[in-house]
Design an enzyme around this catalytic site. Structure first.
Site, PDB file in Angstrom:
ATOM      1  N   GLY A   1       0.837  -1.196   0.000  1.00  0.00           N
ATOM      2  CA  GLY A   1       0.000   0.000   0.000  1.00  0.00           C
ATOM      3  C   GLY A   1       0.868   1.241   0.000  1.00  0.00           C
TER       4      GLY A   1
ATOM      5  CE  LYS B   1       2.173   5.955  14.115  1.00  0.00           C
ATOM      6  NZ  LYS B   1       0.804   5.753  13.682  1.00  0.00           N
TER       7      LYS B   1
ATOM      8  CD  GLU C   1      -1.806  12.124  13.592  1.00  0.00           C
ATOM      9  OE1 GLU C   1      -2.779  11.561  13.035  1.00  0.00           O
ATOM     10  OE2 GLU C   1      -0.634  11.717  13.479  1.00  0.00           O
TER      11      GLU C   1
END
Length: 324
Positions: free
Chosen positions: A9, A189, A196
């Site tokens: 991808g 993460k 974020e």
């Protein structure tokens, strides 16, 4: 070095390309033959299936899985468990719930196969900018694969050194970190993505507020028309909110000041939800991160400029263009 990469991808293919640019050999496979052919054209060795990836690598092998979280990754890691040999390592570089890493690592360890969970940040820009890597697992395979991580990481670049970090591992300033044991990479993460969400939401809401400053609902004397493309550009120059997210927003507004091409219906990858769940389990208050997640849910029922700004940022760093 050589490495197998499963999943061609947006990120998997560019991870292979960046590694090949650094002189590493990549054996690649994806169910989409055209995606494999595109990376083979750039120098990779193609494989017909997962077993072919393993067969094309010399021991001790390393196979990096870059697939959507859930069943695709679960199936690939389980299959690798039956194909890899003791001393080999299976890597999940996608967005996975860190608790799944703990379970997978224990299962693979019974066969003598190592497992690394690698939170990978960089999106569609990683080929040129490099990838920030957050790694969980045993120290030995991390050390063995350090040349791979060095090649993928962005390097120091022109970022000034942080004072008083003398004596710490230099690879951290290069852009990759061994965070701890199994699950630690994806835990870090996960929280990174939760933060974020909050940063994106703050920018989006602020721009929505500025856009509404000339609302007819306000007294005429209090109406102010603001050019958001210019505002975000000037903020990039010395402001304390300077960031890559702001860079992407300014670029989107320069191209399309009304952000008309963006739906404003904002998706979520799952990591924001997992972050909130982690907060509940640990009784750590995270009101900003939680509100940012709920704002994405709300965007699916209302049409505001803030949602379009969030969509523009997601498209900028990850190629996530929500359908209109």
């Amino acid at each position: 070095m050589e490495i197998g990469i499963v999943g061609m991808g947006r990120m998997g293919a560019n991870i292979a390309r960046r590694l090949m640019r650094a002189g590493h050999r990549c054996v690649v496979w994806d169910r989409d033959g055209a995606a494999v052919a595109a990376v083979v054209a750039d120098g990779a060795t193609g494989a017909a299936d997962l077993a072919g990836v393993v067969a094309a690598l010399a021991a001790p092998r390393a196979v990096w899985v870059m697939l959507p979280h859930g069943e695709p990754t679960e199936h690939a890691i389980a299959a690798l468990g039956g194909l890899l040999a003791p001393g080999d390592v299976a890597i999940d570089g996608g967005n996975t719930q860190w608790k799944d890493d703990v379970r997978r690592a224990a299962s693979l360890a019974e066969r003598g196969v190592d497992y690394l969970d690698i939170g990978t940040s960089g999106g569609v820009w990683g080929l040129e900018r490099g990838y920030c890597l957050m790694i969980g697992g045993r120290a030995e395979p991390v050390a063995r694969l350090a040349p791979i991580f060095d090649a993928l990481a962005p390097g120091r670049g022109d970022i000034p050194a942080t004072p008083r970090r003398e004596g710490r591992a230099p690879n951290i300033e290069e852009g990759w970190l061994h965070c701890g044991g199994h699950g630690a990479g994806h835990l870090v993460k996960m929280v990174h993505n939760g933060i974020e969400y909050g940063m994106m939401q703050a920018l989006a809401e602020g721009l929505d507020l500025l856009r509404a400053a000339d609302s007819p609902a306000l007294p005429e004397a209090h109406r102010i028309s603001v050019d958001l493309a210019d505002v975000t550009e000037v903020w990039r120059r010395g402001s304390v909110v300077t960031s890559w997210l702001l860079d992407l927003t300014a670029a989107a507004l320069a191209q399309d000041p009304a952000l008309a091409r963006y739906a404003g219906t904002v998706g979520d990858s799952g990591e924001g939800r997992w972050t909130v769940q982690q907060a509940v389990e640990t009784a750590v208050p995270t009101p900003v991160l939680t509100a940012a997640l709920y704002a994405r849910f709300a965007s699916r029922d209302q049409d505001r400029f803030a949602g379009k700004a969030l969509s523009a940022m997601r498209a900028g760093f990850g190629g996530h263009l929500e359908p209109k």
